[in-house]
Scaffold this motif. Structure first.
Motif, PDB file in Angstrom:
ATOM      1  N   PHE A   1     -12.644   5.677 -23.965  1.00 22.35           N
ATOM      2  CA  PHE A   1     -11.519   4.997 -24.583  1.00 22.35           C
ATOM      3  C   PHE A   1     -11.960   3.753 -25.360  1.00 22.35           C
ATOM      4  O   PHE A   1     -11.262   3.319 -26.276  1.00 22.35           O
ATOM      5  N   ALA A   2     -13.115   3.200 -25.010  1.00 19.48           N
ATOM      6  CA  ALA A   2     -13.665   2.123 -25.834  1.00 19.48           C
ATOM      7  C   ALA A   2     -13.999   2.656 -27.229  1.00 19.48           C
ATOM      8  O   ALA A   2     -13.730   2.005 -28.247  1.00 19.48           O
ATOM      9  N   VAL A   3     -14.564   3.855 -27.268  1.00 20.90           N
ATOM     10  CA  VAL A   3     -14.836   4.489 -28.566  1.00 20.90           C
ATOM     11  C   VAL A   3     -13.530   4.724 -29.321  1.00 20.90           C
ATOM     12  O   VAL A   3     -13.430   4.435 -30.523  1.00 20.90           O
TER      13      VAL A   3
ATOM     14  N   ILE B   1      -3.205  19.576 -15.464  1.00 21.76           N
ATOM     15  CA  ILE B   1      -2.713  19.325 -16.825  1.00 21.76           C
ATOM     16  C   ILE B   1      -3.085  17.916 -17.270  1.00 21.76           C
ATOM     17  O   ILE B   1      -3.521  17.701 -18.410  1.00 21.76           O
ATOM     18  N   GLY B   2      -2.956  16.950 -16.379  1.00 21.94           N
ATOM     19  CA  GLY B   2      -3.216  15.561 -16.750  1.00 21.94           C
ATOM     20  C   GLY B   2      -4.670  15.156 -16.686  1.00 21.94           C
ATOM     21  O   GLY B   2      -5.023  14.065 -17.144  1.00 21.94           O
ATOM     22  N   ALA B   3      -5.536  16.019 -16.141  1.00 19.54           N
ATOM     23  CA  ALA B   3      -6.949  15.658 -16.000  1.00 19.54           C
ATOM     24  C   ALA B   3      -7.699  15.692 -17.323  1.00 19.54           C
ATOM     25  O   ALA B   3      -8.774  15.120 -17.451  1.00 19.54           O
ATOM     26  N   TYR B   4      -7.138  16.355 -18.304  1.00 15.42           N
ATOM     27  CA  TYR B   4      -7.821  16.513 -19.601  1.00 15.42           C
ATOM     28  C   TYR B   4      -7.454  15.324 -20.492  1.00 15.42           C
ATOM     29  O   TYR B   4      -6.826  15.449 -21.526  1.00 15.42           O
ATOM     30  N   ASP B   5      -7.878  14.138 -20.053  1.00 15.62           N
ATOM     31  CA  ASP B   5      -7.519  12.922 -20.789  1.00 15.62           C
ATOM     32  C   ASP B   5      -8.578  12.613 -21.850  1.00 15.62           C
ATOM     33  O   ASP B   5      -9.106  11.510 -21.924  1.00 15.62           O
ATOM     34  N   VAL B   6      -8.883  13.608 -22.659  1.00  8.08           N
ATOM     35  CA  VAL B   6      -9.874  13.440 -23.724  1.00  8.08           C
ATOM     36  C   VAL B   6      -9.239  12.636 -24.850  1.00  8.08           C
ATOM     37  O   VAL B   6      -8.205  13.023 -25.389  1.00  8.08           O
ATOM     38  N   PRO B   7      -9.836  11.504 -25.225  1.00 14.03           N
ATOM     39  CA  PRO B   7      -9.236  10.696 -26.297  1.00 14.03           C
ATOM     40  C   PRO B   7      -9.070  11.496 -27.582  1.00 14.03           C
ATOM     41  O   PRO B   7      -9.963  12.251 -27.983  1.00 14.03           O
TER      42      PRO B   7
END
Length: 646
Positions: A433-435, A308-314
């Motif tokens: 995350f820079a983007v 569940i937490g692996a999908y850290d798509v901004p």
């Protein structure tokens, strides 16, 4: 005009005659713009992609290539007319051709259609037959071309296997043996292809050969990779040994969306697809939920939490594209969090809480759900800070950002969040995350009316996107540039309103296929309405405009534009409070303007109260994509009306 890149790069006129595109650099410029799928590519990116070590006059050379390509592609264009095919847009260039006129786009669209509708299998066969060799075959050395060739070759192989599966499922496919045999020989690690070949052999009446094929697959996998065949190949072998025909109409394993992978592999693939945008983004959402559900079925709490937490798509937008699925992900996260209990691993709890905050988009939530999401964001941030995990903190701050739309007027607060995300990402090498940090700061500067700062963030985001392979970024920055053009159209000597409208329309065309329906629906009409309000003109009443979720707030002004006063008054009375998202200031300003025009003092007072904290901001500009002008203008009108002065 037709452009082909599935093989050597070429352009053909409508009569089929070839267009002389010039030398290798000319063809590479055209190819690079094809790969952008209609999105703008900055001149800096083009220079970097064309030259490993750009010469001093690289930009001038690039412009020379573009000018020559324009003459080749539009030989009859009068010198003073603007190009229509290879256009200048913002700080770069874009290719404007219908997708059906570019072979790679036609192929991708046909493949996407065949995934949804097996009836498109004939078109898929024709699209596969149109390949003349490796994609961008005469652009061999460029890094961008290598990436595109790899991506497109994977799609081609998926297409070959999808076509075979559809034909076999429908009772056909005996004539596929030769083609699938060559396919397996060339790509022996594609396990689903072995199953397709065995099915085709069985369909051709060659049961012994079908069994021998499956045994060859088993031997190769065991001897060379140390892996047993997957359950689908094992089941197929059992069916053939027992004399049972593989059932028709039942999907067997195949490469691409729908493949039965383990939950961890599936969610990692889904994350990669999400960052690619377009159809890939749509498929990634479905695959992600399937992975979460598969993990839950294992009963392994740690695995489920990590999936569940692996999908850290901004995430940048506060309206969910698929609210139902977002709720399902949130529910799974809540269940896992409860099962882990207060003593569960802090990193897993933080990821679950951040997921709840990110997936709980405000437009579709009740007050209780919103408060839970904000609480989850705060808890995730606190845990991530204690753990000193920069990647986890960036993800948690994304949730804090998405939950920071609790009332109008918080652009400065969001800018602080964006600045920290950007700092973390820069110091710790987190390009995605820079983007995000740049885009959050773009939105904040846009909301505060600082177009110079916003432009700087847009340019930086585009440069990052070129290396982070984030193709959605130019779509969003294209909207910002249209928003800036709209604002400047009110200045003496600025662009015309028609120019701003054309910019919005070009941005709308790019967004349509970006895979973000929650953002797309209603945005273009709202942008046009904002442009008209900037110029004190009535609302656009074209019945073809799809106002999407913004219709209730636009409707009173639409009716006023048609002199339907009493209907407008009724519509204004029914207008709800705006959802707490990027557009709340804009929707309050629409309500304020309609109340002032209709002399509805109570509604004007309510709008004024909501807008006071946002008096220094620009309406709609928190999106970074459109503007209705300064909130102060609408606030002053509403306050005067509420006081009985107007």
């Amino acid at each position: 005009m037709r452009i082909d890149v599935l093989g050597a790069v070429r352009a053909l006129r409508d009569d089929g005659s070839p267009v002389d595109l010039g030398g290798p650099r000319h063809r590479e410029v055209l190819a690079r713009l094809v790969a952008a799928e209609g999105r703008m590519v900055t001149t800096d990116t083009l220079v970097d992609d064309l030259w490993t070590d750009p010469p001093a006059r690289a930009l001038g050379a690039l412009r020379t290539f573009v000018a020559a390509l324009r003459r080749a592609l539009e030989p009859d264009r009068p010198p003073r007319d603007a190009p229509r095919v290879l256009v200048t847009e913002g700080p770069g260039y874009a290719l404007r051709l219908p997708r059906e006129d570019v072979d790679v786009h036609r192929f991708q669209d046909t493949l996407a259609r065949a995934r949804r509708d097996p009836g498109a299998v004939t078109d898929l066969g024709a699209a596969l037959a149109a390949w003349r060799g490796p994609a961008y075959a005469d652009v061999p050395g460029s890094a961008w071309a290598r990436r595109e060739r790899t991506r497109l070759e994977e799609l081609r192989l998926e297409g070959v296997e999808l076509r075979a599966r559809i034909l076999l499922d429908s009772g056909e496919g005996a004539d596929l043996v030769a083609a699938l045999g060559a396919h397996v020989a060339e790509h022996p690690w594609r396990e689903p292809a072995w199953g397709l070949l065995a099915r085709a052999l069985h369909r051709a009446g060659r049961q012994a050969d079908a069994l021998a094929t499956l045994r060859r697959a088993r031997a190769m996998l065991v001897d060379q990779l140390g892996l047993d065949p997957g359950t689908d190949l094992q089941r197929l072998e059992t069916d053939l040994l027992s004399g049972s025909a593989p059932p028709e109409g039942v999907r067997t394993a195949w490469a691409g969306p729908g493949v039965r992978l383990g939950p961890r592999t599936t969610v990692e693939l889904a994350r990669t697809l999400a960052l690619a945008g377009g159809d890939a983004l749509v498929h990634s959402r479905r695959d992600r939920l399937a992975a979460v559900q598969a993990a839950e079925r294992t009963g392994d709490l740690s695995l489920t939490a990590r999936i569940i937490g692996a999908y850290d798509v901004p995430a940048l937008w506060s309206r969910a594209d698929d609210p139902e699925q977002s709720r399902a992900v949130v529910a799974a996260a809540e269940r896992t969090l409860t099962a882990l209990g207060p003593g569960g691993p802090a990193d897993l709890s933080a990821r679950l809480l951040a997921t709840i905050a990110v997936e709980s988009r405000s437009a579709d939530l009740s007050g209780t759900e919103l408060e839970r999401a904000r609480q989850a964001a705060r808890q995730a941030e606190a845990l991530a800070r204690d753990l000193a995990d920069p990647a986890l903190l960036a993800f948690a701050l994304n949730g804090v950002f998405l939950q920071s739309f609790s009332r109008p007027g918080l652009a400065a607060v969001r800018d602080v969040i964006g600045a920290e995300i950007l700092d973390l990402a820069t110091r710790h090498g987190l390009p995605d995350f820079a983007v995000l940090g740049r885009l959050v700061r773009l939105q904040s500067a846009s909301a505060l009316g600082d177009l110079d700062a916003a432009t700087s963030h847009a340019e930086a985001a585009e440069q990052l996107a070129a290396t982070a392979e984030a193709p959605l970024v130019p779509v969003l920055t294209g909207w910002f540039r249209a928003r800036a053009t709209a604002a400047r159209s009110t200045e003496p000597g600025g662009p015309t309103a028609a120019t701003a409208a054309a910019r919005y329309r070009a941005a709308e065309d790019a967004l349509r296929t970006a895979g973000m329906p929650g953002l797309h629906r209603g945005l273009f009409p709202l942008a046009l309405l904002g442009l008209r309000l900037l110029h004190d003109r009535p609302a656009p009443t074209d019945p073809r405009l799809d106002w999407g979720p913004y219709r209730p707030w636009a409707r009173p002004l639409l009716l006023l534009a048609q002199d339907r006063i009493e209907e407008a008054r009724t519509a204004l009375a029914a207008v709800p409070e705006p959802p707490r998202d990027h557009m709340q200031e804009a929707l309050w300003c629409l309500t304020a303007r309609a109340a002032v025009r209709l002399g509805e003092r109570g509604t004007a007072a309510r709008a004024a109260a909501a807008l006071r904290e946002a008096r220094a901001e620009h309406a709609g500009a928190a999106s970074g994509m459109l503007t209705l002008g300064p909130v102060a203008r609408y606030l002053a009108e509403a306050e005067a009306c509420a006081a009985g002065a107007g």
